[in-house]
Design a protein around this motif. Structure first.
Motif, PDB file in Angstrom:
ATOM      1  N   GLU A 112       0.831  -1.208   0.000  1.00 31.55           N
ATOM      2  CA  GLU A 112       0.000   0.000   0.000  1.00 31.55           C
ATOM      3  C   GLU A 112       0.862   1.253   0.000  1.00 31.55           C
ATOM      4  O   GLU A 112       0.553   2.225  -0.709  1.00 31.55           O
ATOM      5  N   ILE A 113       1.949   1.233   0.765  1.00 30.90           N
ATOM      6  CA  ILE A 113       2.860   2.388   0.801  1.00 30.90           C
ATOM      7  C   ILE A 113       3.465   2.616  -0.576  1.00 30.90           C
ATOM      8  O   ILE A 113       3.491   3.744  -1.096  1.00 30.90           O
TER       9      ILE A 113
ATOM     10  N   CYS B 139       2.323   1.596  -3.505  1.00 32.00           N
ATOM     11  CA  CYS B 139       1.281   2.029  -4.446  1.00 32.00           C
ATOM     12  C   CYS B 139       0.971   3.508  -4.266  1.00 32.00           C
ATOM     13  O   CYS B 139       0.823   4.236  -5.251  1.00 32.00           O
ATOM     14  N   LYS B 140       0.888   3.947  -3.017  1.00 29.48           N
ATOM     15  CA  LYS B 140       0.613   5.366  -2.755  1.00 29.48           C
ATOM     16  C   LYS B 140       1.716   6.238  -3.344  1.00 29.48           C
ATOM     17  O   LYS B 140       1.441   7.276  -3.949  1.00 29.48           O
ATOM     18  N   GLU B 141       2.981   5.797  -3.195  1.00 31.55           N
ATOM     19  CA  GLU B 141       4.102   6.541  -3.772  1.00 31.55           C
ATOM     20  C   GLU B 141       3.996   6.606  -5.289  1.00 31.55           C
ATOM     21  O   GLU B 141       4.460   7.552  -5.908  1.00 31.55           O
TER      22      GLU B 141
ATOM     23  N   THR C 196      -3.884   3.014  -5.880  1.00 27.85           N
ATOM     24  CA  THR C 196      -4.280   2.185  -4.749  1.00 27.85           C
ATOM     25  C   THR C 196      -3.828   0.751  -4.986  1.00 27.85           C
ATOM     26  O   THR C 196      -3.492   0.361  -6.117  1.00 27.85           O
TER      27      THR C 196
END
Length: 86
Positions: free
Chosen positions: A19-20, A22-24, A28
Motif C-alpha cells: 500500500e505504501i 502504491c501510494k508513492e 491504490t
C-alpha cells in the motif's frame, strides 16, 4: 463495466508495504491488482518470471505432482486446500 469484490489473504506487513509503494506511485492497491489481473489475462499466465525455491519445479517434485494427479484422476486420493508456511 460491472465491478465485484475480491477477498484474499496476505501477510499484514506485505499489505502495508504494498500500500505504501502504491501510494508513492499514485495508485491504490486495488488498482495495482487490477493492472496485474489484466496483464495476467493478456499474457495468459503470470506476467513476470516466478523465481524462488528451485526445488519447487525440479524433476522429483514435478514427478511427484504428476503421480498425485494421476492418482486423483483415477479416482483415488483427495484434493485439499493449499497450506502455506506461516
Amino acid at each position: 463495466m460491472a465491478t465485484t469484490t475480491m477477498t484474499l489473504r496476505m501477510d499484514a506487513d506485505v499489505k502495508r508495504d504494498a500500500e505504501i509503494l502504491c501510494k508513492e506511485m499514485g495508485m491504490t492497491l486495488s488498482t495495482a491488482f487490477n493492472i496485474f489481473a489484466k496483464a495476467m489475462i493478456r499474457k495468459r499466465g503470470i506476467p513476470f518470471a516466478v523465481t524462488g525455491s528451485p526445488s519447487l519445479y525440479d524433476e522429483p517434485n514435478r514427478s511427484h505432482m504428476r503421480a498425485a494427479m494421476d492418482e486423483l484422476n483415477a479416482g483415488h486420493g483427495r484434493e485439499h486446500e493449499l497450506v502455506e508456511d506461516a
